[in-house]
Design a protein around this motif. Structure first.
Motif, mmCIF file in Angstrom:
data_model
loop_
_atom_site.group_PDB
_atom_site.id
_atom_site.type_symbol
_atom_site.label_atom_id
_atom_site.label_comp_id
_atom_site.label_asym_id
_atom_site.label_seq_id
_atom_site.Cartn_x
_atom_site.Cartn_y
_atom_site.Cartn_z
ATOM 1 N N UNK A 61 24.729 32.884 30.382
ATOM 2 C CA UNK A 61 25.511 34.125 30.327
ATOM 3 C C UNK A 61 25.412 34.803 28.976
ATOM 4 N N UNK A 62 25.095 34.018 27.948
ATOM 5 C CA UNK A 62 25.031 34.587 26.605
ATOM 6 C C UNK A 62 26.391 34.905 26.020
ATOM 7 N N UNK A 88 33.858 35.439 33.312
ATOM 8 C CA UNK A 88 34.321 35.272 34.696
ATOM 9 C C UNK A 88 33.407 34.345 35.492
ATOM 10 N N UNK A 89 32.463 33.683 34.825
ATOM 11 C CA UNK A 89 31.474 32.861 35.523
ATOM 12 C C UNK A 89 31.764 31.369 35.390
ATOM 13 N N UNK A 106 33.979 37.353 39.392
ATOM 14 C CA UNK A 106 34.298 38.770 39.221
ATOM 15 C C UNK A 106 35.781 38.981 38.901
ATOM 16 N N UNK A 107 36.343 38.017 38.232
ATOM 17 C CA UNK A 107 37.753 38.108 37.848
ATOM 18 C C UNK A 107 37.889 38.902 36.558
ATOM 19 N N UNK A 108 38.932 39.734 36.497
ATOM 20 C CA UNK A 108 39.193 40.472 35.253
ATOM 21 C C UNK A 108 39.747 39.536 34.187
ATOM 22 N N UNK A 123 39.344 27.307 40.247
ATOM 23 C CA UNK A 123 39.271 27.988 38.959
ATOM 24 C C UNK A 123 40.629 28.592 38.665
ATOM 25 N N UNK A 124 40.957 28.741 37.384
ATOM 26 C CA UNK A 124 42.255 29.305 37.003
ATOM 27 C C UNK A 124 42.112 30.154 35.760
ATOM 28 N N UNK A 125 42.789 31.300 35.772
ATOM 29 C CA UNK A 125 42.933 32.131 34.592
ATOM 30 C C UNK A 125 44.337 31.968 34.050
#
Length: 674
Positions: A61-62, A88-89, A106-108, A123-125
């Motif tokens: 992703x860099x 988001x990856x 594709x999560x903000x 996954x969790x933000x």
């Protein structure tokens, strides 16, 4: 208490991230996985008495790496897989750091946690948990859950053979989920900052035994409480709980090789402790901010347990048991580190000089040795429930020369002489928005950040419960404000948890006095309830001030219940009496010691034996007693002043309240209630 851990630096990486992971012990020296803030992963292994880079890979992703962990799952066909999140990856890597999975959510929100268990991926933000199906390295969306409290940690719990996510949250709750439904909630005394799989009889978790070990967990709370629990189908069974000074991270491990699980704890003030059961056995001061901790056999397969810790300064330190005659070797390590630092500073100075010469900007007055470099700063704001203050701990890559606190109400400058060199601690007693400027030694640049010490910050959001049995004073507000206005205003008073409901109800607890504040609001209406009249008055003054700034008309009604004032004052008095008792116990210690000079221990009464056996604890308490007593007296005065102001009663006599406080509590209550 044993204290024989020896320390040595085994690796240094300037931009080291705050997570390290140790690969399982397969009867050979364990390898370590680390990352930097440029998106690079490093596989480290022992080379003599140092760690060397065995493999390095920049993720595709860099971008910066948010999270990394090892995958040890029953359904994983290949051993030692790695999971990494970036932006988001979510990426899956082999131990050779080759990519086999790449999925964009594709999560903000930044993906801060990720786990793969069998054919499930989680996954969790900050607030959003997503569950996916995972089959043959292909991912499909299954469901999502919006957490009421900020997600601080994620684990997976097995009920029968199905994996269920567990969320450790900022609102002092542990939530056990089944897809997008909450199975049950475990209420904690403080925000959950970390959790790990735990088993009283230690066995390293592998792909073969992972399910059977996924029932018991150990939780680390913000207030320093350790809780171990067996999470059943319908409820949690608490195995044990005890309290330590503070917690940054926890590692369950059989440190003493007895077959039982010990707890290795990294404290927020840069100290590593090892507990056997609930007894402190080993303590080591690191003098740096600790960001992560791992245990295993990294340099000696058959030797004592080795601890690897990462520090904010980018160092990996090895801690292991040894003899005190190794001090000379430690001294050589320190001298080598100083030499390396001097070399790095000289290289930076030369680079700065060459860059300046290229641009023709060499100063004729270049007699300063300062250089201009980028550096990282991290901070933690920790609440002290005993005296209502906050402790600001600052970590920096370089030694700090000056710290400036620039608030709206006050300003202060701290030099190196004012600070604890080990962790740069500053005590803050006044609510304000502070801009903090950090200036290192011999570096011609600074870093800044902001902190908000909120007026009701001592009230911590908790899971909703019934408080109808408490006598509560109330504040009713009606006006032309929106729901979003109230969310913004309340969040400026204390930390408000996330909710999407049109009518929201939030409950907060002040751990100092076991006091509660309930806030219920919707568009145009708000109701505040609390057993503290000071909290009611603070809410009224703050919100009315915000509404007046914007010209919003608000109708105010309030009711002060005498029973709630009496209950609150009794809580203050109870804690005050406990402090006075501890003070007297400490002051009687010299007499007890003198009595024991010519007499056996049995001559003491049970009460005196207890006092004598807690000498060290009493000594620590006695150091902060004046501050704690003053804080309790301030709470008393604040209660009196708040009640008078609500009633527009301006003939206050604070000196009389102080006098009655120490003389006659019953008369004091009557005086405040009149």
């Amino acid at each position: 208490m044993d204290n024989t851990l020896l320390q040595s630096e085994v690796f240094r990486l300037q931009n080291l991230k705050n997570a390290i992971r140790a690969f399982p012990n397969n009867n050979k020296l364990q390898q370590l996985l680390v990352a930097d803030d440029q998106g690079n992963l490093y596989l480290l292994e022992a080379n003599g008495d140092q760690l060397k880079i065995e493999n390095k890979q920049q993720i595709s992703t860099g971008k910066d790496i948010n999270y990394l962990d090892l995958l040890i799952s029953p359904a994983t066909s290949e051993k030692d897989r790695i999971i990494v999140t970036s932006g988001s990856q979510v990426l899956g890597l082999t131990k050779k750091l080759k990519e086999y999975l790449k999925h964009d959510t594709y999560s903000a929100d930044l993906i801060q946690f990720a786990m793969i268990e069998g054919n499930q991926m989680f996954t969790a933000g900050e607030y959003m948990l997503n569950e996916y199906t995972y089959q043959n390295d292909k991912v499909g969306q299954l469901c999502f859950f919006l957490s009421p409290g900020k997600i601080n940690c994620l684990q997976v719990h097995y009920l029968s053979s199905k994996a269920h996510p567990i969320l450790g949250c900022q609102d002092s709750c542990v939530r056990v989920l089944n897809q997008d439904q909450v199975l049950y909630v475990v209420a904690m005394t403080s925000p959950v900052i970390c959790m790990h799989v735990y088993a009283p009889q230690y066995k390293e978790i592998s792909s073969q035994n992972r399910i059977e070990h996924r029932r018991c967990f150990v939780f680390g709370l913000e207030d320093g409480t350790i809780v171990a629990a067996d999470l059943g189908i319908e409820r949690a069974n608490i195995l044990f709980t005890f309290k330590v000074s503070s917690i940054a991270s926890i590692k369950p491990y059989d440190f003493f090789k007895t077959g039982k699980t010990d707890l290795i704890i990294a404290r927020q003030d840069g100290i590593v402790e090892v507990y056997q059961d609930d007894q402190l056995r080993v303590q080591k001061k690191i003098n740096e901010g600790i960001t992560s901790i791992e245990c295993g056999q990294f340099f000696n397969l058959n030797g004592p347990t080795e601890i690897i810790i990462s520090t904010f300064q980018g160092r990996l330190l090895l801690l292991r048991e040894g003899q005190n005659n190794s001090i000379s070797k430690n001294q050589k390590d320190i001298e080598l580190q100083i030499k390396q630092l001097k070399t790095e500073i000289a290289e930076l100075q030369n680079k700065q000089m060459k860059d300046s010469q290229k641009t023709g900007n060499v100063s004729k007055q270049n007699n300063s040795n300062k250089v201009q470099v980028k550096f990282k700063v991290s901070h933690k704001l920790i609440k002290n429930d005993k005296d209502g203050s906050y402790k600001l701990i600052i970590d920096c890559q370089y030694p700090i020369d000056i710290i400036v606190l620039n608030g709206q109400k006050s300003q202060k400058c701290y030099t190196i002489k004012d600070l604890k060199v080990s962790n740069y601690e500053i005590t803050i007693n006044q609510s304000d928005i502070y801009n903090i400027f950090v200036i290192p030694i011999d570096i011609n640049s600074s870093q800044s950040f902001s902190i908000n010490v909120k007026p009701l910050g001592q009230y911590q959001s908790i899971n909703l419960m019934n408080i109808k049995h408490l006598p509560l004073s109330t504040l009713n507000l009606k006006g032309e404000f929106t729901k979003q206005d109230m969310i913004m205003w309340v969040n400026d008073l204390t930390d408000l948890q996330n909710s999407q409901e049109d009518t929201q109800t939030h409950l907060f607890r002040n751990a100092t006095l076991d006091s509660y504040l309930q806030i219920k609001f919707k568009q145009g209406q708000a109701l505040f309830k609390s057993d503290s009249i000071s909290a009611i008055y603070a809410c009224r003054q703050f919100i009315m001030g915000k509404a007046n700034e914007r010209g919003i008309q608000v109708e105010v009604k309030w009711e002060c219940k005498n029973d709630s004032v009496v209950l609150y004052l009794q809580k203050i008095k109870s804690q005050y009496d406990d402090c006075i008792k501890q003070q007297k116990n400490y002051e009687i210690l010299p007499a007890i010691k003198e009595l024991l000079v010519d007499n056996p221990f049995s001559v003491l009464s049970k009460e005196f034996q207890q006092i004598y056996s807690t000498e060290q604890e009493l000594s620590e308490i006695y150091k902060v007693l004046p501050k704690n007593l003053q804080y309790l007296e301030d709470l008393l005065i604040d209660t009196y002043v708040s009640k008078c102001n609500l009633r527009s009663q301006f003939d206050m006599n604070i000196e009389n309240v102080k006098s009655l406080w120490k003389r006659d509590f019953s008369e004091l209550i009557q005086y405040i209630l009149k």
